[in-house]
Design an enzyme around this catalytic site. Sequence first.
Site, PDB file in Angstrom:
ATOM      1  N   ASP A 205       2.407  15.225  60.149  1.00  0.00           N
ATOM      2  CA  ASP A 205       1.330  16.004  60.928  1.00  0.00           C
ATOM      3  C   ASP A 205       0.989  15.008  62.103  1.00  0.00           C
ATOM      4  OD1 ASP A 205      -0.830  17.935  61.160  1.00  0.00           O
ATOM      5  OD2 ASP A 205      -2.081  16.477  60.317  1.00  0.00           O
TER       6      ASP A 205
ATOM      7  N   ASP B 243      -2.403  15.252  63.723  1.00  0.00           N
ATOM      8  CA  ASP B 243      -3.998  14.894  63.763  1.00  0.00           C
ATOM      9  C   ASP B 243      -4.413  14.415  62.334  1.00  0.00           C
ATOM     10  OD1 ASP B 243      -4.591  15.228  66.614  1.00  0.00           O
ATOM     11  OD2 ASP B 243      -4.399  17.619  66.096  1.00  0.00           O
TER      12      ASP B 243
END
Length: 281
Positions: free
Chosen positions: A75, A77
């Site tokens: 991922d 953020d």
Amino acid sequence: MHLIIQGSEIENHDLRALAKLACADQIERITGQAFRLKNVSQKDGIAPYCAEVDLDFAFVGADQYLSDYRLIAMDMDSTLLAIESIDEVADIHRVKPQVAEITLKTMRGEISFEESLTRRTALLQGLHSDALQKVYDERVQLSPGAEIMLKKAKEAGLKTMVISGGFTFFTDRIKEKLHLDFAAANTLEIQDNQLTGKVLGTILGREGKAEALKNICSELGIQREQVIAIGDGANDLDMMAEAGISIAYHAKPIVQEKATYSISHTGLDGVINLFNEENFG
């Protein structure tokens, strides 16, 4: 089976106590923030002890090598990056509190990611597109240990991928900066150099992130068992479920419960310590 103990500060007496609890026959130093307790024979008491003293723990196979895997997917953020990029864009547009509140609800799994992104992006309507570059130049920060983790992964022969529910503006630049092999994210609609408050095409959310990972696995001809996936929020759960090893990184409780391993007290370089190091380039 070995027990990996990691933390910002690891006291000798805690190591000895954990080795006794796990019936380990040797304590091996990996780094200043990581130790391998070798050939453990029981697990009882480890989790509560580590929770009490702010340490990460992981029971790993003695034959677990990084080079046995083919792809590491992350991922963006609050995982690969130490920020939430959409929150920083919102800050420039002076709507950060509203956007951050929606972000938090999403990470907790209280609202769907698709609804969340639609609502957050709508709040950015009218912002000049130059603000995106300003955020990238001035606010984007890699999570601690990210470059070490990626270097080791590449040396071990893994392909690298960032999969984000955020925006391609950032993933494209991160992909180039870190020399990643693949990237997938959402595309902001921009007209006359202003954000319209809309996302182009189908939103890449919880299911979309998993589908993006499966597509790359198919392209590379690799199996689920050869994938490592790292995330921190509820929208990462489907993606993480498509991996042989899933790692919750400074994650919400719901993600920690589902992941193979959790890292909460060290940086992303802690991922490397979950594997035997003999096969690293």
